[in-house]
Design an enzyme around this catalytic site. Structure first.
Site, PDB file in Angstrom:
ATOM      1  N   ASN A  59       0.897  -1.159  -0.086  1.00 14.63           N
ATOM      2  CA  ASN A  59      -0.203   0.104   0.519  1.00 14.63           C
ATOM      3  C   ASN A  59       0.810   1.246   0.600  1.00 14.63           C
ATOM      4  O   ASN A  59       0.516   2.182  -0.349  1.00 14.63           O
ATOM      5  CB  ASN A  59      -1.038  -0.106   1.329  1.00 14.63           C
ATOM      6  N   HIS A 142      -5.318   5.006  13.725  1.00 16.20           N
ATOM      7  CA  HIS A 142      -6.208   4.368  12.841  1.00 16.20           C
ATOM      8  C   HIS A 142      -5.171   3.517  12.844  1.00 16.20           C
ATOM      9  O   HIS A 142      -4.961   2.190  11.814  1.00 16.20           O
ATOM     10  CB  HIS A 142      -6.541   4.365  11.545  1.00 16.20           C
TER      11      HIS A 142
END
Length: 223
Positions: A59, A142
């Site tokens: 990612n 997060h």
């Protein structure tokens, strides 16, 4: 898997005032031209046994590539990073924008709204309230244990120490709960879509001059 133009056609049949366009391919320029807000959700999803940090190798490159295109095509846009691991992909985006000479810390956000809507849901369930009457601030980004719901900041609601511990753990592990329930079929998509829509619409409302619009996000501080 459905391709983006097909999803765009599907969405275009919903009666709203928004014009839907779909783009695909490596070159994101046509989609980015003139953009005021860009939300990046591209990337691989978690599978059982993985945590968000396991997604980094793939990612990170995806986010880097897209942010390089943003820096060239719409450098003034507000950019929301949804791609996990958010705490790291936001840092990568910041470095790419700095290298291009277009970084503005007030326009780069790690979208953590999913943790907020999960917190609202879990607290409402526990306390027998409507979720629309509960708003839990969540800080820390997060990434697992960095997710910190500020349960003491909810007006008119109190918790025992055990409830705080249990709620915090459930909120931090809610993503894993979904991954395991889907048994290899992906990670949170529907709730993440709702969270992304909420954040994006809040951003647009604030940009249009609406006062008192507040959302938690993972951002660079003043230190």
């Amino acid at each position: 898997a459905p391709v983006t133009p097909g999803v765009a056609v599907d969405l275009s049949h919903i009666p709203t005032d928004v014009k839907i366009k779909g783009f695909s391919g490596e070159d994101a320029t046509p989609a980015l031209e003139g953009a005021d807000v860009v939300l990046i959700s591209a990337g691989v999803a978690r599978k059982p046994g993985m945590d968000r940090s396991d997604l980094f190798n793939v990612n990170a490159g995806i986010v880097k590539n897209l942010v390089q295109q943003i820096a060239k095509t719409c450098p003034q846009a507000c950019v929301g990073i949804i791609t996990n691991p958010v705490n790291t992909t936001v840092a990568i985006a910041a470095e790419v924008l700095k290298k291009a000479g277009v970084y503005d810390k007030n326009k780069l956000f790690g979208v953590t709204t999913l943790d907020i809507i999960r917190s609202n849901t879990f607290v409402a369930e526990l306390k027998g309230k409507s979720s629309s009457d509960v708003e839990v601030p969540v800080i820390g980004g997060h990434s697992g244990v960095t997710i910190l719901p500020l349960l003491s900041q909810i007006p008119g609601v109190s918790f025992s120490e055990q409830e705080v511990a249990d709620l915090t753990k459930r909120i931090q592990n809610a993503g894993t709960e979904v991954v395991e329930a889907k048994a290899g079929g992906g990670s949170a998509t529907l709730s993440m879509g709702q969270a992304a829509a909420r954040f994006g619409l809040s951003l647009v409302r604030a940009m249009q001059g609406e006062k008192g619009v507040v959302e938690c996000a993972y951002v660079e501080g003043d230190g």
